[in-house]
Design a protein around this motif. Structure first.
Motif, PDB file in Angstrom:
ATOM      1  N   ARG A  56       1.001  -1.303   0.003  1.00 23.77           N
ATOM      2  CA  ARG A  56       0.012   0.118   0.076  1.00 23.77           C
ATOM      3  C   ARG A  56       0.674   1.419  -0.095  1.00 23.77           C
ATOM      4  O   ARG A  56       2.020   1.230   0.637  1.00 23.77           O
ATOM      5  CB  ARG A  56      -0.818  -0.053   1.597  1.00 23.77           C
ATOM      6  CG  ARG A  56      -2.043   0.319   1.041  1.00 23.77           C
ATOM      7  CD  ARG A  56      -3.225   0.108   2.232  1.00 23.77           C
ATOM      8  NE  ARG A  56      -4.184  -0.961   2.168  1.00 23.77           N
ATOM      9  CZ  ARG A  56      -4.022  -2.164   3.012  1.00 23.77           C
ATOM     10  NH1 ARG A  56      -3.009  -2.206   3.701  1.00 23.77           N
ATOM     11  NH2 ARG A  56      -4.756  -3.118   2.741  1.00 23.77           N
ATOM     12  N   ALA A  57       0.285   2.316  -0.845  1.00 23.14           N
ATOM     13  CA  ALA A  57       1.049   3.549  -0.714  1.00 23.14           C
ATOM     14  C   ALA A  57       1.283   4.123   0.645  1.00 23.14           C
ATOM     15  O   ALA A  57       0.181   3.914   1.425  1.00 23.14           O
ATOM     16  CB  ALA A  57       0.327   4.663  -1.583  1.00 23.14           C
ATOM     17  N   SER A 111       6.900   4.480  -6.105  1.00 22.56           N
ATOM     18  CA  SER A 111       8.480   4.198  -6.563  1.00 22.56           C
ATOM     19  C   SER A 111       9.046   3.892  -5.047  1.00 22.56           C
ATOM     20  O   SER A 111      10.445   3.149  -5.341  1.00 22.56           O
ATOM     21  CB  SER A 111       9.178   5.575  -7.038  1.00 22.56           C
ATOM     22  OG  SER A 111       8.720   6.494  -6.177  1.00 22.56           O
ATOM     23  N   ALA A 112       8.778   4.204  -3.947  1.00 23.90           N
ATOM     24  CA  ALA A 112       9.377   3.837  -2.698  1.00 23.90           C
ATOM     25  C   ALA A 112       9.290   2.135  -2.646  1.00 23.90           C
ATOM     26  O   ALA A 112      10.324   1.644  -2.215  1.00 23.90           O
ATOM     27  CB  ALA A 112       8.799   4.283  -1.609  1.00 23.90           C
ATOM     28  N   TRP A 113       8.196   1.600  -3.030  1.00 24.98           N
ATOM     29  CA  TRP A 113       8.109   0.181  -2.821  1.00 24.98           C
ATOM     30  C   TRP A 113       8.729  -0.465  -3.861  1.00 24.98           C
ATOM     31  O   TRP A 113       9.678  -1.508  -3.876  1.00 24.98           O
ATOM     32  CB  TRP A 113       6.689  -0.185  -2.981  1.00 24.98           C
ATOM     33  CG  TRP A 113       5.762  -0.434  -1.833  1.00 24.98           C
ATOM     34  CD1 TRP A 113       4.695   0.336  -1.472  1.00 24.98           C
ATOM     35  CD2 TRP A 113       6.074  -1.213  -0.471  1.00 24.98           C
ATOM     36  NE1 TRP A 113       4.173  -0.184  -0.306  1.00 24.98           N
ATOM     37  CE2 TRP A 113       4.999  -1.037   0.144  1.00 24.98           C
ATOM     38  CE3 TRP A 113       6.893  -2.050  -0.214  1.00 24.98           C
ATOM     39  CZ2 TRP A 113       4.915  -1.592   1.681  1.00 24.98           C
ATOM     40  CZ3 TRP A 113       7.021  -2.607   1.160  1.00 24.98           C
ATOM     41  CH2 TRP A 113       5.884  -2.417   1.809  1.00 24.98           C
ATOM     42  N   LYS A 114       8.942   0.225  -4.994  1.00 26.23           N
ATOM     43  CA  LYS A 114       9.491  -0.492  -6.197  1.00 26.23           C
ATOM     44  C   LYS A 114      11.212  -0.550  -5.765  1.00 26.23           C
ATOM     45  O   LYS A 114      11.904  -1.309  -5.898  1.00 26.23           O
ATOM     46  CB  LYS A 114       9.405   0.613  -7.223  1.00 26.23           C
ATOM     47  CG  LYS A 114       9.955  -0.306  -8.635  1.00 26.23           C
ATOM     48  CD  LYS A 114       9.391   0.488  -9.896  1.00 26.23           C
ATOM     49  CE  LYS A 114      10.010  -0.262 -11.259  1.00 26.23           C
ATOM     50  NZ  LYS A 114      11.052   0.287 -11.765  1.00 26.23           N
ATOM     51  N   GLU A 118      13.561  -3.765  -5.442  1.00 27.12           N
ATOM     52  CA  GLU A 118      14.884  -3.874  -5.929  1.00 27.12           C
ATOM     53  C   GLU A 118      16.335  -3.845  -5.183  1.00 27.12           C
ATOM     54  O   GLU A 118      17.159  -4.622  -5.505  1.00 27.12           O
ATOM     55  CB  GLU A 118      15.055  -2.446  -6.770  1.00 27.12           C
ATOM     56  CG  GLU A 118      14.129  -2.765  -8.259  1.00 27.12           C
ATOM     57  CD  GLU A 118      14.058  -1.441  -9.075  1.00 27.12           C
ATOM     58  OE1 GLU A 118      13.282  -1.390  -9.966  1.00 27.12           O
ATOM     59  OE2 GLU A 118      14.518  -0.317  -8.545  1.00 27.12           O
ATOM     60  N   SER A 119      16.169  -3.365  -4.039  1.00 25.66           N
ATOM     61  CA  SER A 119      17.087  -3.315  -3.017  1.00 25.66           C
ATOM     62  C   SER A 119      17.344  -4.692  -2.529  1.00 25.66           C
ATOM     63  O   SER A 119      18.338  -5.043  -1.799  1.00 25.66           O
ATOM     64  CB  SER A 119      16.917  -2.085  -2.125  1.00 25.66           C
ATOM     65  OG  SER A 119      16.003  -2.662  -0.960  1.00 25.66           O
ATOM     66  N   THR A 120      16.453  -5.571  -2.696  1.00 24.90           N
ATOM     67  CA  THR A 120      16.612  -6.927  -2.127  1.00 24.90           C
ATOM     68  C   THR A 120      17.390  -7.797  -3.090  1.00 24.90           C
ATOM     69  O   THR A 120      17.938  -8.770  -2.799  1.00 24.90           O
ATOM     70  CB  THR A 120      15.264  -7.741  -2.037  1.00 24.90           C
ATOM     71  OG1 THR A 120      14.630  -8.028  -3.324  1.00 24.90           O
ATOM     72  CG2 THR A 120      14.277  -7.188  -1.195  1.00 24.90           C
TER      73      THR A 120
END
Ligand SMILES: [Fe+2]
Length: 255
Positions: A56-57, A111-114, A118-120
């Motif tokens: 969720r945003a 973009s924060a969730w994305k 990606e950082s995983t």
């Protein structure tokens, strides 16, 4: 936790690989999964959705078991991930509620969730594919929030034209009958059905989107659809009967 193994022939020369499939963690504990992955040493890990809950945003965090598992998997082998219905906040209960309130459910990946995903270290594939080591790996996410609950299929024509062995993650196994069978996809891997929760006489009893005594709850079908029964018991008050959680290991060898 069981390690269920399948061996397949490719029909595509020079392609051989081993993959472990980890489906439907739903942010539950994952400690029993890692020893299997470390022992198998797969060439790649596939995560066909519902590893975590609604993205969720405004609720972006790294403090979730599902996200930790993504990091652990990516440290073991290249890991490819697509969303299930839970990541996008779609299950039949809240879809019914939103219909009653006349407020359609929608999902946008912030973009924060994305960035967190990606950082995983995993590769997130949503209605898209990538070519890696001779494999065209695609991710078909859940379409439960779309009109008619239909997934987005228009990218599949480009996908099946790509060179290489077509390896598709499709969270929903029932999409195979509804949409995917005609496409020349070598192997589709799915989850979502949790093995049918209870197994009686070798059959699952219930699965979301397929109802009672569903066709697709686990196993290998038509030599090109592998369904994981999932790695977690997601309904604590309704225990799984004769339905152990499983990591699925698939070895594909050239003919
Ligand atoms: Fe699901």
């Amino acid at each position: 936790m069981r390690n269920t193994r399948y061996r397949l022939r490719t029909g595509v020369s020079r392609i051989s690989f081993k993959t472990c499939i980890v489906a439907d963690l739903h942010d539950r504990p994952y400690g029993q999964i890692l020893p299997i992955l470390k022992q198998e040493k797969p060439d790649l890990v596939l995560i066909p959705g519902d590893v975590t809950e609604t993205l969720r945003a405004g609720e972006e965090t790294t403090e979730r078991n599902g996200l930790r598992l993504l990091t652990e998997c990516a440290a073991i082998a290249p890991t490819f991930y697509t969303f299930g219905n839970h990541e996008i906040g779609g299950c039949h209960g809240n879809i019914r509620l939103s219909k009653m309130a006349n407020e359609p459910l929608t999902f946008t990946l912030t973009s924060a969730w994305k960035g967190i995903i990606e950082s995983t270290g995993v590769v997130l594939l949503r209605q898209s594919y990538t070519v890696w080591n001779g494999l065209a790996i695609g991710g078909l996410g859940s379409g439960l929030l779309n009109p008619g609950w239909k997934p987005e299929l228009d990218w599949l024509d480009a996908y099946v034209s790509a060179k290489g062995y077509k390896l598709l993650m499709s969270h929903h196994p029932e999409y195979y009958d509804r949409y995917l069978r005609p496409y020349p996809i070598d192997l589709t891997v799915s989850g979502h059905a949790h093995g049918g929760q209870w197994r009686v006489l070798g059959r699952g009893v219930y699965a979301p989107d397929q109802g009672l005594f569903p066709k697709y709850t686990g196993g290998l079908h038509e030599n090109r659809l592998v369904i994981s029964r999932g790695v977690a018991n997601t309904v604590p008050c309704v225990p799984r009967f004769f339905n152990p959680c499983e990591v699925v290991t698939v070895e594909v060898n050239a003919e």
